[in-house]
Design a protein around this motif. Sequence first.
Motif, PDB file in Angstrom:
ATOM      1  N   ALA A 170       0.831  -1.212   0.000  1.00  0.00           N
ATOM      2  CA  ALA A 170       0.000   0.000   0.000  1.00  0.00           C
ATOM      3  C   ALA A 170       0.863   1.259   0.000  1.00  0.00           C
ATOM      4  CB  ALA A 170      -0.918  -0.006   1.219  1.00  0.00           C
ATOM      5  N   ASN A 171       0.415   2.276  -0.726  1.00  0.00           N
ATOM      6  CA  ASN A 171       1.061   3.597  -0.743  1.00  0.00           C
ATOM      7  C   ASN A 171       2.519   3.551  -1.191  1.00  0.00           C
ATOM      8  OD1 ASN A 171      -1.328   4.831   0.328  1.00  0.00           O
ATOM      9  ND2 ASN A 171      -0.726   4.089   2.363  1.00  0.00           N
ATOM     10  N   VAL A 178      -0.045   1.362  -8.093  1.00  0.00           N
ATOM     11  CA  VAL A 178      -1.345   1.647  -7.483  1.00  0.00           C
ATOM     12  C   VAL A 178      -2.470   0.900  -8.177  1.00  0.00           C
ATOM     13  CG1 VAL A 178      -3.011   3.468  -7.003  1.00  0.00           C
ATOM     14  CG2 VAL A 178      -0.579   3.890  -6.651  1.00  0.00           C
ATOM     15  N   HIS A 189      -3.227  -5.554  -3.863  1.00  0.00           N
ATOM     16  CA  HIS A 189      -2.168  -5.192  -2.927  1.00  0.00           C
ATOM     17  C   HIS A 189      -1.944  -6.319  -1.919  1.00  0.00           C
ATOM     18  CE1 HIS A 189      -1.755  -1.159  -4.470  1.00  0.00           C
ATOM     19  NE2 HIS A 189      -3.063  -1.022  -4.442  1.00  0.00           N
TER      20      HIS A 189
END
Length: 878
Positions: A170-171, A178, A189
Motif C-alpha cells: 500500500a502507498n 497503485v 495489494h
Amino acid sequence: MAYPFSEIEQKWQDAWRAGEVYRVRRDETKPKYYVMDMFAYPSGEGLHMGHPLSYTAVDVMMRLKRMQGFNTLRPTGWDAFGLPAEQYAVKNKLHPRVTTERNIANFKRQLESLGYGYDWSREINTTDPNYFKWTQWIFLKFYNSYFDTIEQKAKPIEDLVHHIEKYGTANLPCSGAVSAPGSAGKPSHYTSEEWLRASNKERADFLAYCRLAYVSDAPVNWCPELGTVLANEEVADQEEKGFTVVRRNMRQWMLRITTYAERLLAGLDGLDWPESTTLMQRNWIGRSEGAEIDFPIAGFDESLRVFTTRPDTLFGATYMVLAPEHPLVAKITTTEQRAEVDRYLDDVRRKSDLERVDLSREKTGVFTGAYAMNPATGQPIPIWIADYVLMTYGTGAIMSVPGHDERDFAFAQAFSLPVVRVVQAPGVDGDEPLLKAFEEEGIAVNSGFLSGLATGEAKEKMIDWLMENKLGSRSVKYKLRDWLFSRQRYWGEPFPMIWVDDGDGAYPKALPESMLPVTLPEVKSYSPSGTGESPLATIPEWVNTTDPETGKPARRETNTMPQWAGSSWYYLRYLDPKNDRELVSKADEQYWMPVDLYIGGAEHAVTHWLYARFWHQFLFDHGIVSTREPFVRAFHQGMLLGENGVKMSKSLGNIVNPDEYIAKFGADSMRLFCMFLGPLDAMKPWDSKGIMGVHRFLNRIWRIAVSEVGMTDLSRITESEPKRNLDRTLHQTIKKVTEDIDALRLNTAISAMMILLNAMEEESGGIPRSAFEALLKLLYPFAPHITEELWQRLGHNEILLNAAWPVCDESKAVEDTITLILQVNGKLRDKLEVPLGLTREDLERFARESPKVRQHTDGKEIRKMIVVPDKLVNVVVA
C-alpha cells in the motif's frame, strides 16, 4: 600547374595515421572540447554526399578548438545492428555480420579519404560483444529499477522489495503499482505477510508494474512484410517506404520512459538546441493539464474514466467515444450491435495510429448500444467507438463535446449527434446554432453552476466540484507512450533475460551480470519466423537453457533489442572504450562530459535525441554519469538534395557519391564546397559545377608558394609587415572566420577568406609571410591537406593541428575610413572615402565641394544640411 591533390592528400593521411595525431587522452591541464557527429549506420551503399555536410562541419570545429588550445575529442563508431542490415543479409543470403563488416570497411575507407580527424583508437561497434555487453548491462539496470514518484528518480528495485517486505504494497512511491491488477485471484495489494507467502510468479507480476523495464501484452505496430513491430516513432518512415503497418496484440518488452516525461520537458530549457527540435520533443511528450472524470455506465457496475483538458465543457458532453481497443468494448456492446462492432474492429486493425488521427480523413465509428450518464447533467449519452480515439493516449475514452472540439464536431455531423454550445465568445448570442466548433476560451453558458464564468475560473470550479462529489480528480497526462523495446528479429542485442515457470505460470527473470554478454547463436536463416516470433525462437538448442540460480529448465527471451539500444549511450563508451570492468570510468566521464557540440539530422529529434536523454537521466540517477543532460549544444545540418532539387534516392538515380568528386577534385575541394554550398542548416541542392569555383580558389593559394613545375617557390612571399589596408582586412578576416566557425556559419567564413586572398594578391611588392601563414591557419580546418603541405614548404616542422590559431588584434581591425554618402533632397548623388571621425563642419565641406553634389545645388538655395556623423550628409535645397 594545378596542385597534385591525390598525391598530397594520401601523403598527409598516411602521416597523420602513423603519428596518431588525433589520438587524445584525458589531460586535466587543458580545457576539453567534445565534438561529435551522428553514429554512422554502415549501409551497403556507403557514404552519400549528405554525410560530408555534418561530418565536415564537425571536423572544422574539432580543428579550430584544437588550435585554440582545447583538448579536443572527436570519436566515431558504427551503429551496426538493426533492420536494414538484416534485410540486406536476407536478400543476399549472407550473414549480417559479413555484410556489416564489409560495409564498415568501405565506410572507413571513405571517411579516411576525406581526411577526417577521428580518434580511431576509440572506434566502437554496437555488434561487438564487448560493447553490447554494456548495453545489456544497462537494460538489467532498467529492469532492476523503479521510479520513485516522491524523489522523482530511479532507484534499485531491491529498495522497493525491502519496503514491501516490511510494510506491504500500500502507498508505494511507484507509478503503476497503485493500479496493478491481482494475480491468480489475489487482491491488487499485499500486506507484508501476504507478500512473504506469495509465489515468485505473483511477486514478479506485481513488480512488473513498478520496474522501468517490463513486459506488456498490448496493441503494437506490426509490420507483416518486415516481420517485426515498430515503435510509434518509426511508423511514418516505414509507411513512406511502402510497408504496411497494422495494430496487433503481442508480448513486448517496454521501457517506462513516461516516468521521465516531466524531467525530459524541464531539461530542454537549459539546452542550446535548435528551437524546432525542442518544440518537436515538447509536442511529442505532450504535457496536458486537466481532470479525470468518471462516467457511470447504465446497467453496469463499471464507470468510464476520461481525461479532458476542458472540464469546464462537461455540460456539453453529448456522447462518448471509446478507442476500439478499450477493454470494455466487448462487455458493453449490445447483442443488436455486436456484428456491426466486430466488423468495425476488424477494419481498424489494418490502420496505423498516424492514419487514424489524420484530421483530414472522413470520420468513421459505430454505436455500441450502451449509454453512460453525464455526471454534470444526469442525462444518458450514447457510447460509440471510433478509430480516431487511441488507447495509447489518456484513458482510451473521451467525453465528446462537439460544440467545442473540431474532431467531435465532425463526428457529430457525420452521425447526426446533438451539438450543444457551452462556451461562447463575449458578445455572441449563446442560443445561436453552432456552424463549427468554437475551441477558444470564453464564457460558460448552458452550464448550470458554471454559467457566466470565464474559462479559467470555470475549469477550477468544475474540478473542485468533481473532487467534492468523488466524480473525478485533477490530473496531468502526456502523449508520450512507454518505449516499445522489442523486435522480432535476429540481428540485434539479445535480452539478458530468461523465462522460468515454478508451476503457476512463466515469468521473466534477469540473468546475473557475470553471464554477460549474451551472444547471438549462429543460424542458417535470418528470415522472420512467420509466427510473429523472432528467428531465434526457431533454435531450440539456444532457446532452451537453465536457470543459473536454481538449475531448473528455462527459456531464453527470443526477442532482440531495437537498433536504438546501442545508439542511446554510445557517446559514453567513446570516453573509455576498452574498459572491461565498468561502462565508463568516473574520471573519464567527469572530464569529457557533456558533449559540447553534436551535429546530426533533425529526423532523429523524437527518436535518438529523446532516447539518449532518457537513458542519460536514468544513468545520472544511479550515479554512473555526472551530468543531467548528454548534449549541451546540438545543431542540425540541412538536407542535401539531388541536382534536380529532389531528395536524394537510389530509386530516383540522383544519389551523389563522394568518391567520384574526391577522385576528380580532391578531398579538400569536396570539404570546402560542402561547407560553401549555403547555410549549414538550410536545405539545398547539390551543384556539380559549383565545385570548380572552390577548386580554383585552392589552386590560387597553391601557386603563391609553388612553381609551375611543382617546386617550392617563395619568391612572391616577403618578410615585410602587411600594409595598413591588408593588415586591417587580415584581422577583420581572423575575427569573422573565428566567430563564423563558432556559430557554424561556415559558408560566410569561406567567403571572408576568399576576400582576404583577393586583398593579398592585390598587395604591391609581394605577399607578406605573416598574412599568408595566417590565411593557411584559417583555411586549415576546411582544407587540411593542402594547407598542411604549404605549411611544411614554408619551413615549419610542426603540423598545423598543433599550431596556434590566429588572434584578432581589435585595434588593427577597426576601419579608419568610412564611405560617406552624399545626398541632395534625399537622393544619392555621391560617395566618398573619408577619414573616420570627421567633425560636422568637415563633413559639410565635403558635401559642398563634391562636383556631383554641386550639379544639383548650383543656383539653388541650400536651406539646411542634415548630417549623420560617419554616415551621410543630406543637402536640402529649395
